[in-house]
Write a protein that holds these residues in place. Structure first.
Motif, PDB file in Angstrom:
ATOM      1  N   THR A  79      -8.129 -14.550  -5.073  1.00  0.00           N
ATOM      2  CA  THR A  79      -6.709 -14.382  -5.390  1.00  0.00           C
ATOM      3  C   THR A  79      -6.373 -14.804  -6.807  1.00  0.00           C
ATOM      4  O   THR A  79      -5.217 -14.757  -7.196  1.00  0.00           O
ATOM      5  CB  THR A  79      -5.849 -15.183  -4.401  1.00  0.00           C
ATOM      6  OG1 THR A  79      -6.298 -16.541  -4.416  1.00  0.00           O
ATOM      7  CG2 THR A  79      -5.974 -14.617  -3.009  1.00  0.00           C
ATOM      8  N   LEU A  80      -7.356 -15.196  -7.582  1.00  0.00           N
ATOM      9  CA  LEU A  80      -7.105 -15.614  -8.956  1.00  0.00           C
ATOM     10  C   LEU A  80      -6.624 -14.414  -9.776  1.00  0.00           C
ATOM     11  O   LEU A  80      -7.346 -13.445  -9.956  1.00  0.00           O
ATOM     12  CB  LEU A  80      -8.379 -16.192  -9.573  1.00  0.00           C
ATOM     13  CG  LEU A  80      -8.257 -16.778 -10.973  1.00  0.00           C
ATOM     14  CD1 LEU A  80      -7.237 -17.905 -10.995  1.00  0.00           C
ATOM     15  CD2 LEU A  80      -9.602 -17.271 -11.451  1.00  0.00           C
ATOM     16  N   GLY A  81      -5.387 -14.451 -10.221  1.00  0.00           N
ATOM     17  CA  GLY A  81      -4.841 -13.387 -11.061  1.00  0.00           C
ATOM     18  C   GLY A  81      -4.537 -12.098 -10.326  1.00  0.00           C
ATOM     19  O   GLY A  81      -4.416 -11.054 -10.937  1.00  0.00           O
ATOM     20  N   SER A  82      -4.422 -12.147  -8.998  1.00  0.00           N
ATOM     21  CA  SER A  82      -4.116 -10.924  -8.252  1.00  0.00           C
ATOM     22  C   SER A  82      -3.004 -11.205  -7.243  1.00  0.00           C
ATOM     23  O   SER A  82      -2.667 -12.349  -6.961  1.00  0.00           O
ATOM     24  CB  SER A  82      -5.361 -10.406  -7.528  1.00  0.00           C
ATOM     25  OG  SER A  82      -5.745 -11.318  -6.521  1.00  0.00           O
ATOM     26  N   THR A  83      -2.472 -10.150  -6.680  1.00  0.00           N
ATOM     27  CA  THR A  83      -1.446 -10.293  -5.659  1.00  0.00           C
ATOM     28  C   THR A  83      -2.086 -10.797  -4.372  1.00  0.00           C
ATOM     29  O   THR A  83      -3.100 -10.271  -3.932  1.00  0.00           O
ATOM     30  CB  THR A  83      -0.768  -8.931  -5.396  1.00  0.00           C
ATOM     31  OG1 THR A  83      -0.249  -8.438  -6.625  1.00  0.00           O
ATOM     32  CG2 THR A  83       0.334  -9.061  -4.375  1.00  0.00           C
ATOM     33  N   GLN A  84      -1.482 -11.795  -3.778  1.00  0.00           N
ATOM     34  CA  GLN A  84      -2.040 -12.368  -2.562  1.00  0.00           C
ATOM     35  C   GLN A  84      -1.653 -11.548  -1.352  1.00  0.00           C
ATOM     36  O   GLN A  84      -0.580 -10.967  -1.298  1.00  0.00           O
ATOM     37  CB  GLN A  84      -1.559 -13.797  -2.397  1.00  0.00           C
ATOM     38  CG  GLN A  84      -2.037 -14.695  -3.506  1.00  0.00           C
ATOM     39  CD  GLN A  84      -1.498 -16.102  -3.351  1.00  0.00           C
ATOM     40  OE1 GLN A  84      -0.834 -16.401  -2.385  1.00  0.00           O
ATOM     41  NE2 GLN A  84      -1.788 -16.941  -4.303  1.00  0.00           N
ATOM     42  N   ASN A  85      -2.536 -11.542  -0.376  1.00  0.00           N
ATOM     43  CA  ASN A  85      -2.208 -10.808   0.841  1.00  0.00           C
ATOM     44  C   ASN A  85      -1.623 -11.753   1.889  1.00  0.00           C
ATOM     45  O   ASN A  85      -1.534 -12.959   1.680  1.00  0.00           O
ATOM     46  CB  ASN A  85      -3.419 -10.024   1.359  1.00  0.00           C
ATOM     47  CG  ASN A  85      -4.460 -10.909   1.981  1.00  0.00           C
ATOM     48  OD1 ASN A  85      -4.219 -12.059   2.284  1.00  0.00           O
ATOM     49  ND2 ASN A  85      -5.634 -10.370   2.176  1.00  0.00           N
ATOM     50  N   ALA A  86      -1.243 -11.204   3.027  1.00  0.00           N
ATOM     51  CA  ALA A  86      -0.549 -11.962   4.067  1.00  0.00           C
ATOM     52  C   ALA A  86      -1.409 -13.094   4.634  1.00  0.00           C
ATOM     53  O   ALA A  86      -0.894 -14.179   4.920  1.00  0.00           O
ATOM     54  CB  ALA A  86      -0.106 -11.020   5.179  1.00  0.00           C
ATOM     55  N   LEU A  87      -2.714 -12.859   4.805  1.00  0.00           N
ATOM     56  CA  LEU A  87      -3.570 -13.915   5.352  1.00  0.00           C
ATOM     57  C   LEU A  87      -3.603 -15.119   4.423  1.00  0.00           C
ATOM     58  O   LEU A  87      -3.460 -16.257   4.865  1.00  0.00           O
ATOM     59  CB  LEU A  87      -5.001 -13.426   5.581  1.00  0.00           C
ATOM     60  CG  LEU A  87      -5.898 -14.535   6.093  1.00  0.00           C
ATOM     61  CD1 LEU A  87      -6.459 -14.226   7.440  1.00  0.00           C
ATOM     62  CD2 LEU A  87      -6.964 -14.898   5.101  1.00  0.00           C
TER      63      LEU A  87
END
Length: 111
Positions: free
Chosen positions: A20-28
């Protein structure tokens, strides 16, 4: 905690990595962060998360027609400074026959 036995072809293991470094996080990942913040009373933003799922895992020793299986997950996560492990069990998913396990003084829960 006991040994799962996949030698008879019963059960499946799955894994998924979430960077998730530098990206959009998901629901989990957002759910894991919320659980850590709630139970550990600390601010937390994951940089890396790994989810491993053992689905319909039979206890050792397994038999081919084993129906007393268990489905559970381990989620490992870190922010680069702190690391956490969450052990999650499916509702009504612990179906191992504890009377046949090597250790019978089993405790399920967390502290």
């Amino acid at each position: 905690w006991d040994d799962a036995d996949f030698s008879q072809g019963v059960g499946t293991t799955w894994y998924q990595e979430y960077s998730t470094l530098g990206s959009t996080q998901n629901a989990l990942v957002r759910d894991v962060e919320a659980k850590i913040e709630r139970y550990m009373k600390t601010s937390y933003t994951a940089k890396w998360t790994l989810k491993v799922t053992w689905e319909d895992a039979p206890a050792y020793p397994s038999q081919r027609n084993d129906t007393r299986t268990n489905t559970y997950q381990a989620v490992l996560t870190t922010d680069g400074n702190q690391s956490f492990a969450l052990l999650l069990y499916q509702d009504q998913g612990m179906r191992w026959d504890f009377t046949k396990l090597a250790a019978r003084n089993v405790l399920i829960g967390f502290s």
